[in-house]
Design a protein around this motif. Structure first.
Motif, PDB file in Angstrom:
ATOM      1  N   GLN A  91       0.803  -1.062  -0.095  1.00 53.20           N
ATOM      2  CA  GLN A  91       0.144  -0.266   0.481  1.00 53.20           C
ATOM      3  C   GLN A  91       0.740   1.296  -0.364  1.00 53.20           C
ATOM      4  O   GLN A  91       0.568   2.681  -0.501  1.00 53.20           O
ATOM      5  CB  GLN A  91      -0.785   0.137   1.205  1.00 53.20           C
ATOM      6  CG  GLN A  91      -2.443  -1.195   1.263  1.00 53.20           C
ATOM      7  CD  GLN A  91      -3.284  -1.548   2.503  1.00 53.20           C
ATOM      8  OE1 GLN A  91      -2.482  -1.040   3.606  1.00 53.20           O
ATOM      9  NE2 GLN A  91      -4.286  -1.332   2.004  1.00 53.20           N
ATOM     10  N   TRP A  92       1.747   1.346   0.878  1.00 45.32           N
ATOM     11  CA  TRP A  92       2.987   2.542   0.504  1.00 45.32           C
ATOM     12  C   TRP A  92       3.822   2.835  -0.505  1.00 45.32           C
ATOM     13  O   TRP A  92       3.721   3.537  -1.511  1.00 45.32           O
ATOM     14  CB  TRP A  92       3.852   2.383   1.938  1.00 45.32           C
ATOM     15  CG  TRP A  92       3.657   1.857   3.041  1.00 45.32           C
ATOM     16  CD1 TRP A  92       3.410   1.480   3.732  1.00 45.32           C
ATOM     17  CD2 TRP A  92       3.113   3.425   3.594  1.00 45.32           C
ATOM     18  NE1 TRP A  92       3.572   2.545   5.682  1.00 45.32           N
ATOM     19  CE2 TRP A  92       2.463   3.561   5.118  1.00 45.32           C
ATOM     20  CE3 TRP A  92       3.168   5.164   2.956  1.00 45.32           C
ATOM     21  CZ2 TRP A  92       2.670   4.487   5.849  1.00 45.32           C
ATOM     22  CZ3 TRP A  92       2.133   5.683   3.863  1.00 45.32           C
ATOM     23  CH2 TRP A  92       2.219   6.037   5.538  1.00 45.32           C
ATOM     24  N   VAL A  93       3.890   1.833  -0.866  1.00 48.96           N
ATOM     25  CA  VAL A  93       4.014   1.006  -2.667  1.00 48.96           C
ATOM     26  C   VAL A  93       3.443   2.363  -3.514  1.00 48.96           C
ATOM     27  O   VAL A  93       3.551   3.278  -4.363  1.00 48.96           O
ATOM     28  CB  VAL A  93       4.769   0.666  -3.607  1.00 48.96           C
ATOM     29  CG1 VAL A  93       4.929   0.379  -5.358  1.00 48.96           C
ATOM     30  CG2 VAL A  93       5.847  -0.456  -2.406  1.00 48.96           C
ATOM     31  N   ALA A  94       1.687   1.626  -3.386  1.00 51.44           N
ATOM     32  CA  ALA A  94       1.091   3.112  -4.412  1.00 51.44           C
ATOM     33  C   ALA A  94       0.391   3.687  -3.821  1.00 51.44           C
ATOM     34  O   ALA A  94       0.587   4.619  -4.798  1.00 51.44           O
ATOM     35  CB  ALA A  94      -0.468   2.224  -4.066  1.00 51.44           C
ATOM     36  N   VAL A  95       1.345   4.220  -3.083  1.00 53.89           N
ATOM     37  CA  VAL A  95       0.899   5.569  -2.561  1.00 53.89           C
ATOM     38  C   VAL A  95       2.100   6.064  -2.866  1.00 53.89           C
ATOM     39  O   VAL A  95       1.698   7.668  -3.062  1.00 53.89           O
ATOM     40  CB  VAL A  95       0.653   5.730  -1.238  1.00 53.89           C
ATOM     41  CG1 VAL A  95       1.087   7.385  -0.620  1.00 53.89           C
ATOM     42  CG2 VAL A  95      -0.662   5.941  -0.016  1.00 53.89           C
ATOM     43  N   GLY A  96       3.465   5.844  -2.705  1.00 54.87           N
ATOM     44  CA  GLY A  96       4.279   6.976  -3.635  1.00 54.87           C
ATOM     45  C   GLY A  96       3.927   6.851  -5.165  1.00 54.87           C
ATOM     46  O   GLY A  96       4.605   7.349  -5.823  1.00 54.87           O
ATOM     47  N   LEU A  97       3.673   5.323  -6.103  1.00 55.40           N
ATOM     48  CA  LEU A  97       2.809   5.578  -7.169  1.00 55.40           C
ATOM     49  C   LEU A  97       2.106   6.880  -7.838  1.00 55.40           C
ATOM     50  O   LEU A  97       2.326   7.672  -8.832  1.00 55.40           O
ATOM     51  CB  LEU A  97       2.975   3.950  -7.587  1.00 55.40           C
ATOM     52  CG  LEU A  97       4.090   3.328  -7.316  1.00 55.40           C
ATOM     53  CD1 LEU A  97       3.241   1.750  -8.139  1.00 55.40           C
ATOM     54  CD2 LEU A  97       4.600   3.687  -8.761  1.00 55.40           C
ATOM     55  N   GLY A  98       1.355   6.920  -6.239  1.00 52.65           N
ATOM     56  CA  GLY A  98       0.250   7.914  -7.439  1.00 52.65           C
ATOM     57  C   GLY A  98       0.697   8.690  -6.820  1.00 52.65           C
ATOM     58  O   GLY A  98       0.541  10.217  -7.326  1.00 52.65           O
ATOM     59  N   GLY A  99       1.915   9.334  -5.416  1.00 53.06           N
ATOM     60  CA  GLY A  99       1.846  10.562  -5.576  1.00 53.06           C
ATOM     61  C   GLY A  99       3.160  10.930  -6.798  1.00 53.06           C
ATOM     62  O   GLY A  99       3.162  12.147  -6.917  1.00 53.06           O
ATOM     63  N   LEU A 100       3.542  10.213  -7.324  1.00 56.86           N
ATOM     64  CA  LEU A 100       4.891  10.373  -8.515  1.00 56.86           C
ATOM     65  C   LEU A 100       3.759  11.188  -9.782  1.00 56.86           C
ATOM     66  O   LEU A 100       4.230  11.652 -10.463  1.00 56.86           O
ATOM     67  CB  LEU A 100       5.392   9.249  -8.826  1.00 56.86           C
ATOM     68  CG  LEU A 100       6.445   9.067 -10.234  1.00 56.86           C
ATOM     69  CD1 LEU A 100       7.298  10.495 -10.256  1.00 56.86           C
ATOM     70  CD2 LEU A 100       7.527   7.931  -9.737  1.00 56.86           C
ATOM     71  N   ALA A 101       2.998  10.055 -10.170  1.00 61.63           N
ATOM     72  CA  ALA A 101       1.623  10.313 -10.727  1.00 61.63           C
ATOM     73  C   ALA A 101       1.478  11.906 -10.503  1.00 61.63           C
ATOM     74  O   ALA A 101       1.460  12.404 -11.004  1.00 61.63           O
ATOM     75  CB  ALA A 101       0.512   9.315 -11.091  1.00 61.63           C
ATOM     76  N   VAL A 102       0.902  11.987 -10.066  1.00 59.56           N
ATOM     77  CA  VAL A 102       0.360  13.933  -9.148  1.00 59.56           C
ATOM     78  C   VAL A 102       1.606  14.504  -9.687  1.00 59.56           C
ATOM     79  O   VAL A 102       1.087  15.948 -10.800  1.00 59.56           O
ATOM     80  CB  VAL A 102       0.362  14.059  -7.852  1.00 59.56           C
ATOM     81  CG1 VAL A 102       0.142  15.417  -7.719  1.00 59.56           C
ATOM     82  CG2 VAL A 102      -0.992  13.144  -7.513  1.00 59.56           C
ATOM     83  N   VAL A 103       3.100  14.171  -9.874  1.00 57.87           N
ATOM     84  CA  VAL A 103       4.096  15.439  -9.853  1.00 57.87           C
ATOM     85  C   VAL A 103       3.986  15.325 -11.977  1.00 57.87           C
ATOM     86  O   VAL A 103       4.487  16.546 -11.981  1.00 57.87           O
ATOM     87  CB  VAL A 103       5.734  14.791  -9.353  1.00 57.87           C
ATOM     88  CG1 VAL A 103       6.624  15.704  -9.270  1.00 57.87           C
ATOM     89  CG2 VAL A 103       5.595  14.892  -7.955  1.00 57.87           C
ATOM     90  N   VAL A 104       4.170  14.223 -11.654  1.00 60.99           N
ATOM     91  CA  VAL A 104       4.291  14.113 -13.666  1.00 60.99           C
ATOM     92  C   VAL A 104       2.829  14.806 -14.396  1.00 60.99           C
ATOM     93  O   VAL A 104       2.647  15.479 -15.427  1.00 60.99           O
ATOM     94  CB  VAL A 104       4.227  13.156 -13.664  1.00 60.99           C
ATOM     95  CG1 VAL A 104       4.059  12.563 -14.961  1.00 60.99           C
ATOM     96  CG2 VAL A 104       5.280  12.224 -13.585  1.00 60.99           C
ATOM     97  N   MET A 105       2.076  14.556 -13.460  1.00 63.47           N
ATOM     98  CA  MET A 105       0.399  15.429 -14.622  1.00 63.47           C
ATOM     99  C   MET A 105       0.070  16.557 -14.215  1.00 63.47           C
ATOM    100  O   MET A 105       0.026  17.205 -15.121  1.00 63.47           O
ATOM    101  CB  MET A 105      -0.838  14.974 -14.070  1.00 63.47           C
ATOM    102  CG  MET A 105      -1.037  13.196 -14.682  1.00 63.47           C
ATOM    103  SD  MET A 105      -2.814  12.817 -14.576  1.00 63.47           S
ATOM    104  CE  MET A 105      -2.653  11.812 -11.880  1.00 63.47           C
TER     105      MET A 105
END
Length: 344
Positions: free
Chosen positions: A128-142
């Motif tokens: 779940q922490w990995v998923a949160v990290g991926l989501g945070g990276l996605a926000v930066v990219v978008m």
């Protein structure tokens, strides 16, 4: 159906309805977002009154809530937060920024998960922490893909995550809570609607009967998913709600891209791809966790049945492990010492 499963089903249904709502509000483009919001508040109370009548719930509980600041204040705070979120969503889909609304609701689950950890001490597993990290990276990219800070998405995401957290403190069931929320918003919204109509700036009576019907129908479009969401937040952890919330932004993304024709440069595609990867990690972890819990419960039941076979059912007079031995009639009167002590 277990309470947790019913909560998941209600939460999923709420987010499906929210996703498709992106197709509803653009039909009211003749009105400004603020006017649509005011009508949404006014007619939501009517929708909840209909729900109370159909459910035969009555209104006897309401005076007690209004007279109790401890019970009323959390509901009033929830009403303010959801009003902010409503305005942002209406503005986004009415100005062909549905992809930004989609981004908001992709960010929102991450905020809900973080609030669950920080406020309610919910624990996340490594995946779940990995998923949160991926989501945070996605926000930066978008964010880079948009070229500017997506303030509208951030306002929508933060207000709705806070709304879900505040609902945990509301001492009312889903129907009652949403009724009080709409009641809190009713008078200010009605005053604004009357002001618009008296000044000639309102559109409720001057565009078309269909436009008027859609304004009224907005109350029901609003109340149903909120009612489902309110019940769901009281039955499942915020981390599960955070996962379910990906349903709505996915639908909004498809509507913005395929229906409304918004542009999708490479950076946005990359961002959404990271979000979907995060969702896949979340879903896999949830399925794995559910399977592990099922195995654990089955082992506990088997162990309990084994103990019952060895000890005998609780409350019966038959001998079992840890019970006092039956006296032997040939030995005369049994000892007066406790059974745990050895006999002389």
């Amino acid at each position: 159906m277990p309470e947790s499963n019913r909560g998941v089903a209600l939460g999923a249904g709420a987010f499906l309805l929210w996703g498709f709502a992106a197709l509803y509000w653009p039909f009211l483009s003749a009105a400004a977002p603020a006017e649509i919001l005011a009508h949404r508040m006014v007619w939501s109370l009517l929708a909840m009154a209909v729900v109370l009548v159909l459910a035969r719930r009555g209104w006897k509980w309401l005076p007690g809530v209004i007279r109790s600041p401890r019970r009323l204040l959390p509901v009033a705070a929830a009403a303010v937060l959801i009003a902010v979120n409503w305005w942002g969503f209406i503005y986004a889909v009415s100005t062909v920024q549905t992809l930004q609304a989609s981004l908001a609701y992709f960010i929102n689950p991450l905020m809900s998960v973080c609030l669950g950890v920080l406020v309610f001490s919910e624990r996340l597993r490594a995946a779940q922490w990995v998923a949160v990290g991926l989501g945070g990276l996605a926000v930066v990219v978008m964010t880079v893909g948009y070229g500017v800070t997506p303030w509208l998405a951030l306002v929508m995401a933060s207000s709705f995550a806070a709304y879900g957290a505040v609902k945990k403190y509301v001492d009312l069931d889903g129907v009652q809570s949403l009724t009080v929320e709409t009641l809190v918003m009713f008078l200010p919204a009605l005053g604004y609607v009357l002001y618009l109509e008296s000044s000639g700036a309102g559109t409720a009576l001057s565009v078309s009967p269909a436009h008027t019907a859609l304004l009224v129908g907005g109350g029901f479009v609003t109340a149903l998913p909120l009612l489902m969401f309110g019940v769901a937040t009281r039955r499942v952890p915020l981390s599960v709600i955070g996962m379910l919330q990906y349903i709505a932004p996915t639908l909004m993304f498809l509507i913005g891209w395929l229906v409304q024709g918004e542009e999708m440069p490479l950076a946005r595609w990359a961002g959404f791809a990271l979000v979907w990867l995060a969702l896949c990690v979340f879903v896999f972890d949830q399925l794995h966790g559910a399977r592990a819990r099922s195995v654990l419960r089955r082992r506990e039941r088997e162990a309990e049945r084994t103990r019952e076979r060895e000890d005998g059912p609780a409350g019966e007079d038959g001998p079992g492990r840890g019970s006092a031995p039956e006296p032997d009639p040939s030995q005369g009167r049994p000892t007066d010492r406790p059974a745990a002590e050895p006999c002389d």
